[in-house]
Design a protein around this motif. Structure first.
Motif, PDB file in Angstrom:
ATOM      1  N   ALA A 178       0.835  -1.198   0.000  1.00  0.00           N
ATOM      2  CA  ALA A 178       0.000   0.000   0.000  1.00  0.00           C
ATOM      3  C   ALA A 178       0.869   1.247   0.000  1.00  0.00           C
ATOM      4  CB  ALA A 178      -0.937   0.001   1.207  1.00  0.00           C
ATOM      5  N   LEU A 179       0.355   2.286  -0.636  1.00  0.00           N
ATOM      6  CA  LEU A 179       1.013   3.584  -0.681  1.00  0.00           C
ATOM      7  C   LEU A 179       0.131   4.624  -0.021  1.00  0.00           C
ATOM      8  CD1 LEU A 179       2.258   3.651  -4.406  1.00  0.00           C
ATOM      9  CD2 LEU A 179       3.442   2.734  -2.395  1.00  0.00           C
ATOM     10  N   GLY A 180       0.744   5.500   0.768  1.00  0.00           N
ATOM     11  CA  GLY A 180       0.048   6.645   1.323  1.00  0.00           C
ATOM     12  C   GLY A 180       0.296   7.856   0.451  1.00  0.00           C
ATOM     13  N   VAL A 181      -0.732   8.640   0.194  1.00  0.00           N
ATOM     14  CA  VAL A 181      -0.624   9.812  -0.676  1.00  0.00           C
ATOM     15  C   VAL A 181      -1.028  11.053   0.099  1.00  0.00           C
ATOM     16  CG1 VAL A 181      -1.411  10.902  -2.808  1.00  0.00           C
ATOM     17  CG2 VAL A 181      -1.183   8.408  -2.698  1.00  0.00           C
ATOM     18  N   GLU A 182      -0.119  12.009   0.194  1.00  0.00           N
ATOM     19  CA  GLU A 182      -0.423  13.310   0.787  1.00  0.00           C
ATOM     20  C   GLU A 182      -0.448  14.335  -0.337  1.00  0.00           C
ATOM     21  OE1 GLU A 182       2.145  14.245   4.037  1.00  0.00           O
ATOM     22  OE2 GLU A 182       1.357  12.635   5.311  1.00  0.00           O
ATOM     23  N   ASN A 183      -1.611  14.827  -0.636  1.00  0.00           N
ATOM     24  CA  ASN A 183      -1.836  15.691  -1.782  1.00  0.00           C
ATOM     25  C   ASN A 183      -2.012  17.129  -1.336  1.00  0.00           C
ATOM     26  OD1 ASN A 183      -2.719  16.938  -4.145  1.00  0.00           O
ATOM     27  ND2 ASN A 183      -4.083  15.251  -4.726  1.00  0.00           N
ATOM     28  N   ASN A 184      -0.934  17.925  -1.480  1.00  0.00           N
ATOM     29  CA  ASN A 184      -0.995  19.353  -1.155  1.00  0.00           C
ATOM     30  C   ASN A 184      -1.557  19.624   0.236  1.00  0.00           C
ATOM     31  OD1 ASN A 184       0.024  20.697  -3.591  1.00  0.00           O
ATOM     32  ND2 ASN A 184      -1.750  19.757  -4.592  1.00  0.00           N
ATOM     33  N   GLY A 185      -1.082  18.864   1.216  1.00  0.00           N
ATOM     34  CA  GLY A 185      -1.458  19.111   2.599  1.00  0.00           C
ATOM     35  C   GLY A 185      -2.765  18.493   3.031  1.00  0.00           C
ATOM     36  N   VAL A 227      -4.874   6.241   1.291  1.00  0.00           N
ATOM     37  CA  VAL A 227      -4.112   5.018   1.065  1.00  0.00           C
ATOM     38  C   VAL A 227      -4.664   4.273  -0.135  1.00  0.00           C
ATOM     39  CG1 VAL A 227      -3.385   2.803   2.049  1.00  0.00           C
ATOM     40  CG2 VAL A 227      -3.554   4.836   3.519  1.00  0.00           C
ATOM     41  N   LEU A 228      -3.761   3.860  -1.020  1.00  0.00           N
ATOM     42  CA  LEU A 228      -4.154   3.002  -2.129  1.00  0.00           C
ATOM     43  C   LEU A 228      -3.419   1.670  -1.997  1.00  0.00           C
ATOM     44  CD1 LEU A 228      -1.849   2.959  -4.748  1.00  0.00           C
ATOM     45  CD2 LEU A 228      -2.466   5.370  -4.636  1.00  0.00           C
ATOM     46  N   HIS A 229      -4.137   0.599  -2.265  1.00  0.00           N
ATOM     47  CA  HIS A 229      -3.601  -0.752  -2.104  1.00  0.00           C
ATOM     48  C   HIS A 229      -3.299  -1.349  -3.479  1.00  0.00           C
ATOM     49  CE1 HIS A 229      -4.570  -1.234   2.257  1.00  0.00           C
ATOM     50  NE2 HIS A 229      -5.411  -0.241   1.955  1.00  0.00           N
ATOM     51  N   ILE A 230      -2.192  -2.065  -3.566  1.00  0.00           N
ATOM     52  CA  ILE A 230      -1.700  -2.583  -4.838  1.00  0.00           C
ATOM     53  C   ILE A 230      -1.474  -4.089  -4.745  1.00  0.00           C
ATOM     54  CG2 ILE A 230       0.267  -2.554  -6.442  1.00  0.00           C
ATOM     55  CD1 ILE A 230       0.643   0.415  -5.690  1.00  0.00           C
ATOM     56  N   GLU A 231      -1.888  -4.786  -5.791  1.00  0.00           N
ATOM     57  CA  GLU A 231      -1.575  -6.194  -5.970  1.00  0.00           C
ATOM     58  C   GLU A 231      -0.471  -6.279  -7.020  1.00  0.00           C
ATOM     59  OE1 GLU A 231      -4.349 -10.000  -6.655  1.00  0.00           O
ATOM     60  OE2 GLU A 231      -4.161  -8.741  -8.464  1.00  0.00           O
ATOM     61  N   LEU A 232       0.633  -6.974  -6.690  1.00  0.00           N
ATOM     62  CA  LEU A 232       1.757  -7.101  -7.603  1.00  0.00           C
ATOM     63  C   LEU A 232       1.703  -8.435  -8.339  1.00  0.00           C
ATOM     64  CD1 LEU A 232       4.543  -5.646  -5.281  1.00  0.00           C
ATOM     65  CD2 LEU A 232       3.454  -4.505  -7.225  1.00  0.00           C
ATOM     66  N   PHE A 233       2.094  -8.411  -9.605  1.00  0.00           N
ATOM     67  CA  PHE A 233       1.997  -9.601 -10.448  1.00  0.00           C
ATOM     68  C   PHE A 233       3.274 -10.435 -10.357  1.00  0.00           C
ATOM     69  CE2 PHE A 233      -0.998  -6.982 -13.368  1.00  0.00           C
ATOM     70  CZ  PHE A 233      -2.025  -7.129 -12.449  1.00  0.00           C
ATOM     71  N   ASP A 234       3.485 -11.063  -9.207  1.00  0.00           N
ATOM     72  CA  ASP A 234       4.677 -11.896  -9.011  1.00  0.00           C
ATOM     73  C   ASP A 234       4.730 -13.044 -10.014  1.00  0.00           C
ATOM     74  OD1 ASP A 234       5.581 -11.194  -5.831  1.00  0.00           O
ATOM     75  OD2 ASP A 234       3.483 -10.876  -6.347  1.00  0.00           O
ATOM     76  N   ASP A 235       3.557 -13.514 -10.453  1.00  0.00           N
ATOM     77  CA  ASP A 235       3.509 -14.649 -11.373  1.00  0.00           C
ATOM     78  C   ASP A 235       4.053 -14.299 -12.745  1.00  0.00           C
ATOM     79  OD1 ASP A 235       1.329 -12.904 -11.344  1.00  0.00           O
ATOM     80  OD2 ASP A 235      -0.039 -14.373 -12.234  1.00  0.00           O
ATOM     81  N   ALA A 278      -7.585   8.108  -4.655  1.00  0.00           N
ATOM     82  CA  ALA A 278      -6.374   8.891  -4.410  1.00  0.00           C
ATOM     83  C   ALA A 278      -5.637   9.177  -5.716  1.00  0.00           C
ATOM     84  CB  ALA A 278      -5.454   8.146  -3.437  1.00  0.00           C
ATOM     85  N   VAL A 279      -5.627   8.214  -6.623  1.00  0.00           N
ATOM     86  CA  VAL A 279      -4.973   8.394  -7.919  1.00  0.00           C
ATOM     87  C   VAL A 279      -5.730   9.431  -8.746  1.00  0.00           C
ATOM     88  CG1 VAL A 279      -4.195   7.242 -10.028  1.00  0.00           C
ATOM     89  CG2 VAL A 279      -4.179   6.010  -7.841  1.00  0.00           C
ATOM     90  N   LEU A 280      -7.053   9.336  -8.746  1.00  0.00           N
ATOM     91  CA  LEU A 280      -7.862  10.274  -9.520  1.00  0.00           C
ATOM     92  C   LEU A 280      -7.748  11.691  -8.973  1.00  0.00           C
ATOM     93  CD1 LEU A 280     -11.046   8.075 -10.044  1.00  0.00           C
ATOM     94  CD2 LEU A 280      -9.131   8.435 -11.611  1.00  0.00           C
ATOM     95  N   GLN A 281      -7.588  11.810  -7.658  1.00  0.00           N
ATOM     96  CA  GLN A 281      -7.399  13.133  -7.059  1.00  0.00           C
ATOM     97  C   GLN A 281      -6.062  13.724  -7.467  1.00  0.00           C
ATOM     98  OE1 GLN A 281     -10.791  13.631  -6.175  1.00  0.00           O
ATOM     99  NE2 GLN A 281      -9.733  15.029  -4.806  1.00  0.00           N
ATOM    100  N   MET A 282      -5.028  12.886  -7.529  1.00  0.00           N
ATOM    101  CA  MET A 282      -3.723  13.368  -7.998  1.00  0.00           C
ATOM    102  C   MET A 282      -3.823  13.865  -9.436  1.00  0.00           C
ATOM    103  SD  MET A 282      -0.758  10.809  -6.535  1.00  0.00           S
ATOM    104  CE  MET A 282      -1.578   9.220  -6.731  1.00  0.00           C
ATOM    105  N   ALA A 283      -4.581  13.144 -10.236  1.00  0.00           N
ATOM    106  CA  ALA A 283      -4.694  13.475 -11.656  1.00  0.00           C
ATOM    107  C   ALA A 283      -5.346  14.833 -11.889  1.00  0.00           C
ATOM    108  CB  ALA A 283      -5.483  12.387 -12.378  1.00  0.00           C
ATOM    109  N   LYS A 284      -6.078  15.337 -10.891  1.00  0.00           N
ATOM    110  CA  LYS A 284      -6.769  16.618 -11.028  1.00  0.00           C
ATOM    111  C   LYS A 284      -5.896  17.815 -10.637  1.00  0.00           C
ATOM    112  CE  LYS A 284     -11.339  14.641 -10.030  1.00  0.00           C
ATOM    113  NZ  LYS A 284     -12.483  14.647  -9.070  1.00  0.00           N
TER     114      LYS A 284
END
Length: 331
Positions: free
Chosen positions: A167-174, A179-187, A295-301
């Motif tokens: 998971a990644l924590g995102v602090e956007n301009n204060g 938190v966004l959670h990620i699944e990694l493609f180990d396979d 959180a990703v969509l907020q960054m994109a704005k």
């Protein structure tokens, strides 16, 4: 546990269409609240929702129970992580329209399909009324049971995948951290997945800047040196090879490795905002966002100047959520 039960002997009456459901034609079939047909008529129940959603678990139990008790009923049940469910809902609305426009990403979807009709249930009350009137099915199970069932189902889905999660924590301009959670493609790319997990353990990762936002395309970070976007080094130093181009850039929420040519994967990564087919065969997809896409969509704005955010967006490792896959277990 109070078990769900079905009493088939009692008379059955079809549920009248609600005011919120319209009858329309789509794909040669009719979408209606409920057809006038026998309880012995063949039908298929479809249930889609988030693994952890207790209402999805309640629908799942109902659909599988009815399908198990009645030979004329089939069930199709599919659980998703949060982000993938949001994508599924958009797909259903685009495909069916009309009554399905009432679908919400915060709620599971349940509908029944007969030879001529599709019965869309706008909420739990509509479905349970229909199930009782048609099959004398009721469920008095306490909600806490389905909450536990949902958490167990989500954990089981993760465990059975054999993949790593982080998971990644995102602090956007204060603003408060999201938190966004990620699944990694180990396979598909075990070395690059391990590299990403190892990068999260570095102190330099915490607080590094998102240095690029390509409008409507992707958000990019991972320069752990100075946030300029000029540096990218693997956790063990140097660069890593391109392991697999099997995954295509066919949807939002994919996590890929940024590079400046063949076999130059380091620390920089990006998250897609839409389909990016021109990157297929050039950049390696190593995972996907499974929750927290907001959180990703907020960054994109965030406003940019020369594709660089105006104002600081900082990324942190949420290490308590890191679960590395066991070597050789990825399915």
């Amino acid at each position: 546990l109070e078990r769900a039960r079905s009493v088939a002997q009692a008379p059955v009456h079809a549920l009248a269409p609600s005011r919120s459901t319209r009858v329309v034609a789509t794909r040669g079939m009719t979408i209606a609240a409920a057809p006038e047909c026998s309880p012995d008529a063949s039908l298929k129940l479809f249930v889609f929702g988030k693994f952890s959603d207790p209402l999805f678990q309640k629908y799942r139990v109902a659909a599988t129970y009815l399908a198990g008790e009645r030979p004329n009923i089939e069930s199709v049940v599919e659980g998703f992580f949060e982000t993938q469910y949001e994508q599924k809902v958009r797909q259903l609305v685009a495909g069916f329209g009309s009554a399905f426009s009432q679908c919400k990403t915060t709620m599971p979807v349940i509908y029944a399909e007969t030879d001529e009709n599709i019965l869309f249930f706008a909420n739990e009350q509509r479905f349970m009324q229909w199930a009782w009137k048609r099959f004398k099915y009721e469920d008095q199970t306490k909600l806490i049971f389905y909450k536990k069932l949902g958490m167990n189902a989500r954990n089981a889905a993760r465990a059975s995948s054999g993949r790593s999660y982080c998971a990644l924590g995102v602090e956007n301009n204060g603003e408060p951290r999201e938190v966004l959670h990620i699944e990694l493609f180990d396979d598909r790319c075990p070395e690059l997945a391990k590299n990403f997990i190892d990068l999260l353990s570095k102190s330099q990762f915490d607080g590094h800047l998102v240095h690029r936002i390509k409008l409507g395309a992707w958000v990019q970070a991972g320069d752990l040196t100075d946030g300029s976007g000029l540096h990218s080094e693997a956790a063990c130093g140097g660069f890593l090879r391109d392991e697999s181009f099997e995954c295509k850039h066919d949807r939002p929420g994919l996590v890929g490795m940024s590079n400046h040519g063949k076999d130059t994967n380091g620390s920089q990564f990006y998250i897609t905002l839409r389909k990016l087919p021109f990157l297929d065969g050039k950049s390696v997809i190593i995972g996907r966002v499974v929750s927290g896409m907001r959180a990703v969509l907020q960054m994109a704005k965030v406003p940019t100047r020369n594709e660089r955010p105006v104002g600081d967006i900082r990324i942190y490792a949420e290490r308590e959520h890191t679960v590395a896959a066991e070597p050789g277990r990825a399915s």
